[in-house]
Design a protein around this motif. Structure first.
Motif, PDB file in Angstrom:
ATOM      1  N   LEU A   1       0.828  -1.213   0.000  1.00  0.00           N
ATOM      2  CA  LEU A   1       0.000   0.000   0.000  1.00  0.00           C
ATOM      3  C   LEU A   1       0.859   1.259   0.000  1.00  0.00           C
ATOM      4  CD1 LEU A   1      -2.919  -0.866   2.431  1.00  0.00           C
ATOM      5  CD2 LEU A   1      -3.084  -0.325   0.006  1.00  0.00           C
ATOM      6  N   GLY A   2       1.921   1.257   0.800  1.00  0.00           N
ATOM      7  CA  GLY A   2       2.832   2.402   0.816  1.00  0.00           C
ATOM      8  C   GLY A   2       3.479   2.632  -0.536  1.00  0.00           C
ATOM      9  N   LEU A   3       3.883   1.561  -1.184  1.00  0.00           N
ATOM     10  CA  LEU A   3       4.494   1.675  -2.511  1.00  0.00           C
ATOM     11  C   LEU A   3       3.493   2.196  -3.541  1.00  0.00           C
ATOM     12  CD1 LEU A   3       7.103   1.119  -4.096  1.00  0.00           C
ATOM     13  CD2 LEU A   3       6.178  -1.132  -4.612  1.00  0.00           C
ATOM     14  N   VAL A   4       2.246   1.728  -3.466  1.00  0.00           N
ATOM     15  CA  VAL A   4       1.213   2.194  -4.400  1.00  0.00           C
ATOM     16  C   VAL A   4       0.937   3.681  -4.191  1.00  0.00           C
ATOM     17  CG1 VAL A   4      -1.254   2.000  -4.945  1.00  0.00           C
ATOM     18  CG2 VAL A   4       0.135  -0.052  -4.754  1.00  0.00           C
ATOM     19  N   VAL A   5       0.801   4.105  -2.927  1.00  0.00           N
ATOM     20  CA  VAL A   5       0.555   5.523  -2.645  1.00  0.00           C
ATOM     21  C   VAL A   5       1.718   6.372  -3.125  1.00  0.00           C
ATOM     22  CG1 VAL A   5       0.305   7.215  -0.779  1.00  0.00           C
ATOM     23  CG2 VAL A   5      -1.047   5.132  -0.746  1.00  0.00           C
ATOM     24  N   MET A   6       2.929   5.936  -2.841  1.00  0.00           N
ATOM     25  CA  MET A   6       4.110   6.690  -3.268  1.00  0.00           C
ATOM     26  C   MET A   6       4.169   6.813  -4.787  1.00  0.00           C
ATOM     27  SD  MET A   6       8.136   5.889  -2.615  1.00  0.00           S
ATOM     28  CE  MET A   6       8.162   4.541  -3.771  1.00  0.00           C
ATOM     29  N   THR A   7       3.924   5.721  -5.483  1.00  0.00           N
ATOM     30  CA  THR A   7       3.976   5.739  -6.951  1.00  0.00           C
ATOM     31  C   THR A   7       2.903   6.638  -7.535  1.00  0.00           C
ATOM     32  OG1 THR A   7       4.834   3.481  -6.909  1.00  0.00           O
ATOM     33  CG2 THR A   7       3.949   4.280  -9.001  1.00  0.00           C
ATOM     34  N   LEU A   8       1.678   6.511  -7.031  1.00  0.00           N
ATOM     35  CA  LEU A   8       0.596   7.359  -7.554  1.00  0.00           C
ATOM     36  C   LEU A   8       0.842   8.829  -7.258  1.00  0.00           C
ATOM     37  CD1 LEU A   8      -2.546   5.197  -6.752  1.00  0.00           C
ATOM     38  CD2 LEU A   8      -1.658   5.791  -9.001  1.00  0.00           C
ATOM     39  N   TRP A   9       1.293   9.141  -6.051  1.00  0.00           N
ATOM     40  CA  TRP A   9       1.576  10.536  -5.701  1.00  0.00           C
ATOM     41  C   TRP A   9       2.644  11.108  -6.632  1.00  0.00           C
ATOM     42  CZ3 TRP A   9      -0.274  13.879  -1.888  1.00  0.00           C
ATOM     43  CH2 TRP A   9       0.430  15.062  -1.753  1.00  0.00           C
ATOM     44  N   ASN A  10       3.743  10.379  -6.778  1.00  0.00           N
ATOM     45  CA  ASN A  10       4.851  10.883  -7.589  1.00  0.00           C
ATOM     46  C   ASN A  10       4.498  10.962  -9.070  1.00  0.00           C
ATOM     47  OD1 ASN A  10       6.403  11.136  -5.308  1.00  0.00           O
ATOM     48  ND2 ASN A  10       7.397   9.162  -5.574  1.00  0.00           N
ATOM     49  N   TRP A  11       3.511  10.216  -9.493  1.00  0.00           N
ATOM     50  CA  TRP A  11       3.099  10.243 -10.889  1.00  0.00           C
ATOM     51  C   TRP A  11       2.098  11.365 -11.158  1.00  0.00           C
ATOM     52  CZ3 TRP A  11      -1.401   7.255 -13.104  1.00  0.00           C
ATOM     53  CH2 TRP A  11      -1.430   7.315 -14.487  1.00  0.00           C
ATOM     54  N   VAL A  12       1.168  11.583 -10.231  1.00  0.00           N
ATOM     55  CA  VAL A  12       0.059  12.503 -10.480  1.00  0.00           C
ATOM     56  C   VAL A  12       0.300  13.898  -9.927  1.00  0.00           C
ATOM     57  CG1 VAL A  12      -2.384  12.927 -10.018  1.00  0.00           C
ATOM     58  CG2 VAL A  12      -1.624  10.637 -10.612  1.00  0.00           C
ATOM     59  N   ILE A  13       0.637  14.022  -8.671  1.00  0.00           N
ATOM     60  CA  ILE A  13       0.639  15.316  -7.986  1.00  0.00           C
ATOM     61  C   ILE A  13       1.666  16.294  -8.570  1.00  0.00           C
ATOM     62  CG2 ILE A  13       0.945  16.466  -5.757  1.00  0.00           C
ATOM     63  CD1 ILE A  13      -1.724  14.953  -6.091  1.00  0.00           C
ATOM     64  N   PRO A  14       2.925  15.916  -8.784  1.00  0.00           N
ATOM     65  CA  PRO A  14       3.858  16.894  -9.361  1.00  0.00           C
ATOM     66  C   PRO A  14       3.450  17.358 -10.762  1.00  0.00           C
ATOM     67  CG  PRO A  14       5.098  15.132  -8.339  1.00  0.00           C
ATOM     68  CD  PRO A  14       3.653  14.710  -8.352  1.00  0.00           C
ATOM     69  N   ALA A  15       2.738  16.522 -11.496  1.00  0.00           N
ATOM     70  CA  ALA A  15       2.300  16.928 -12.830  1.00  0.00           C
ATOM     71  C   ALA A  15       1.119  17.897 -12.759  1.00  0.00           C
ATOM     72  CB  ALA A  15       1.906  15.701 -13.647  1.00  0.00           C
ATOM     73  N   LEU A  16       0.308  17.788 -11.724  1.00  0.00           N
ATOM     74  CA  LEU A  16      -0.872  18.649 -11.608  1.00  0.00           C
ATOM     75  C   LEU A  16      -0.589  19.985 -10.935  1.00  0.00           C
ATOM     76  CD1 LEU A  16      -3.690  16.157 -10.558  1.00  0.00           C
ATOM     77  CD2 LEU A  16      -3.374  17.257 -12.763  1.00  0.00           C
ATOM     78  N   PHE A  17       0.268  19.985  -9.934  1.00  0.00           N
ATOM     79  CA  PHE A  17       0.494  21.191  -9.144  1.00  0.00           C
ATOM     80  C   PHE A  17       1.936  21.643  -9.275  1.00  0.00           C
ATOM     81  CE2 PHE A  17      -2.830  18.744  -6.954  1.00  0.00           C
ATOM     82  CZ  PHE A  17      -3.875  19.647  -7.083  1.00  0.00           C
ATOM     83  N   VAL A  18       2.114  22.882  -9.693  1.00  0.00           N
ATOM     84  CA  VAL A  18       3.453  23.442  -9.836  1.00  0.00           C
ATOM     85  C   VAL A  18       4.046  23.603  -8.437  1.00  0.00           C
ATOM     86  CG1 VAL A  18       4.760  25.449 -10.611  1.00  0.00           C
ATOM     87  CG2 VAL A  18       2.806  24.641 -11.933  1.00  0.00           C
TER      88      VAL A  18
END
Length: 102
Positions: free
Chosen positions: A21-38
């Motif tokens: 679960l930690g790995l999934v959250v980390m991967t999704l965060w690093n994939w989505v959030i930096p691309a959406l929010f400057v």
């Protein structure tokens, strides 16, 4: 002996599940959030676990189905006689069947 093996197996399963679960959250965060929010940064594994705990506190997730309440109802059902079960089922059906015009 079987009890210890079963406990160790459950503990190992919980540790692996938390890690996945930690790995999934980390991967999704690093994939989505930096691309959406400057200006948003990537997170590491420890921060992903912290985010999981925070989401559990705020939203009350990760619950099993039924819990103690479901077990209590099951125990009551198991304690009923066949006649009581039949009476319960007919009463349940009469309350939960749609009436004409509804």
């Amino acid at each position: 002996m079987k009890f210890r093996i079963r406990c160790v197996g459950k503990l190992l399963l919980v540790v692996v599940a938390i890690g996945v679960l930690g790995l999934v959250v980390m991967t999704l965060w690093n994939w989505v959030i930096p691309a959406l929010f400057v200006g948003a940064r990537s997170i590491d594994f420890i921060h992903a676990l912290g985010l999981l705990v925070l989401s559990r506190i705020l939203f009350g997730g990760f619950r099993g189905h039924g819990g103690w309440r479901g077990r209590r109802h099951w125990r009551k059902w198991e304690a009923m006689t066949p006649e009581e079960r039949e009476h319960f089922q007919t009463a349940w059906r009469s309350r939960h069947t749609p009436r004409e015009g509804e």
